[in-house]
Design an enzyme around this catalytic site. Structure first.
Site, short mmCIF file in Angstrom:
data_model
loop_
_atom_site.label_atom_id
_atom_site.label_comp_id
_atom_site.label_asym_id
_atom_site.label_seq_id
_atom_site.Cartn_x
_atom_site.Cartn_y
_atom_site.Cartn_z
N ARG A 125 -42.80 -0.39 115.24
CA ARG A 125 -42.68 -1.63 115.83
C ARG A 125 -44.02 -2.33 115.50
NH1 ARG A 125 -40.38 -2.72 121.60
NH2 ARG A 125 -40.00 -4.75 120.79
N CYS A 155 -47.42 -5.46 125.27
CA CYS A 155 -46.35 -4.66 124.39
C CYS A 155 -45.28 -5.62 123.96
CB CYS A 155 -45.57 -3.79 125.51
SG CYS A 155 -45.19 -4.65 127.06
#
Length: 275
Positions: free
Chosen positions: A180, A239
């Site tokens: 990611r 995050c």
């Protein structure tokens, strides 16, 4: 004496002897409550990430899981049966890497020190023979009276993060999985990639092969360079939506470091603002 933020299942059983002990299940997912009702650790009440630990509105302004208002969260604590004397233990079904760590951070951020996250989460506790239950469980409502009127742990906002990307005195740590971070895949947010100049230390590095937290000594080796090279107030963790980043903040606290800045909006907010 500072409480150790991680607790093992065998220690948890002994906590039942503590007056005002409270256990909470904070698993996530579209069927989280249904799975909780089917099976959970005995005496655990359910906490919902979306309604209890976030105030969801527009991901462009605050990300997918922005914090609720401070007083709203204080009210929620009372509804969950938590008061100033409660010894709170929290678990989820993702090794504490999801909402358990977020709930821990939020409690610490209102000044509540007696809170721990269950090492290994639901699955490990079950494998160790921890007693299970089903149906809904809850604690009598209380009134939580805080010492403070706002969040006490350091946070940072999108405009400050933008400045930090251009300032070598700051370091931005992205705790998402490397794929990611690299933009190879993005299963949740609209855009793949990462914040400019952010480093990647995946939260999975906090765990051993069994899904348990590494020892404080091993965690210290992972993060010592950060604290040797940067001031605590210039370290930023984020995050996808300000939830999993708390797992790394929990690991840092376990390792004996001071808790640095949390960027709650995280990639979900940043990516929607074309930054």
């Amino acid at each position: 004496m500072k409480i150790i933020p991680i607790i093992r299942p065998d220690e948890l059983i002994r906590k039942f002897q503590i007056k005002n002990f409270k256990l909470y299940d904070v698993r996530t997912g579209p069927d989280a409550k249904e799975k909780y009702l089917e099976k959970h650790l005995k005496n655990a009440a359910f906490v919902d990430l979306n309604s209890d630990l976030a105030s969801i509105d527009d991901p462009k302004n605050g990300g997918r899981h922005p914090l609720p208002g401070f007083q709203d969260f204080i009210k929620t604590l009372g509804e969950l049966g938590i008061d100033r004397d409660s010894h709170v233990v929290i678990y989820d079904d993702k090794n504490g890497a999801n909402a358990a760590a977020r709930f821990w951070w939020m409690l610490r951020a209102v000044g509540h020190e007696n809170v721990q996250v269950l090492d290994g989460g639901l699955q490990y506790a079950e494998s160790q023979g921890y007693p299970l239950s089903s149906g809904n469980e809850s604690y009598p409502k209380t009134q939580y009276v805080p010492d403070y009127q706002n969040w006490q742990l350091p946070q940072i906002w999108i405009d400050e993060v933008k400045l930090a990307t251009q300032n070598p005195d700051f370091v931005i740590v992205d705790v998402r999985e490397s794929q990611r971070y690299q933009g190879i895949t993005e299963p949740i947010d609209l855009v793949a990639g990462h914040i400019s100049n952010a480093e990647n230390i995946p939260f999975s590095e906090n765990l051993d092969n069994s899904g348990l937290f590494k020892s404080p000594e091993l965690l210290k080796t992972i993060y010592s360079d950060l604290f040797e090279n940067y001031d605590r107030d210039k370290i930023i963790f984020h995050c996808g939506s300000g939830v999993t980043a708390c797992h790394s903040l929990l690991a840092l606290d376990y390792a004996g470091f001071e808790i640095p800045n949390l960027y709650v909006g995280s990639w979900s907010e940043w990516s929607r603002n074309a930054l």
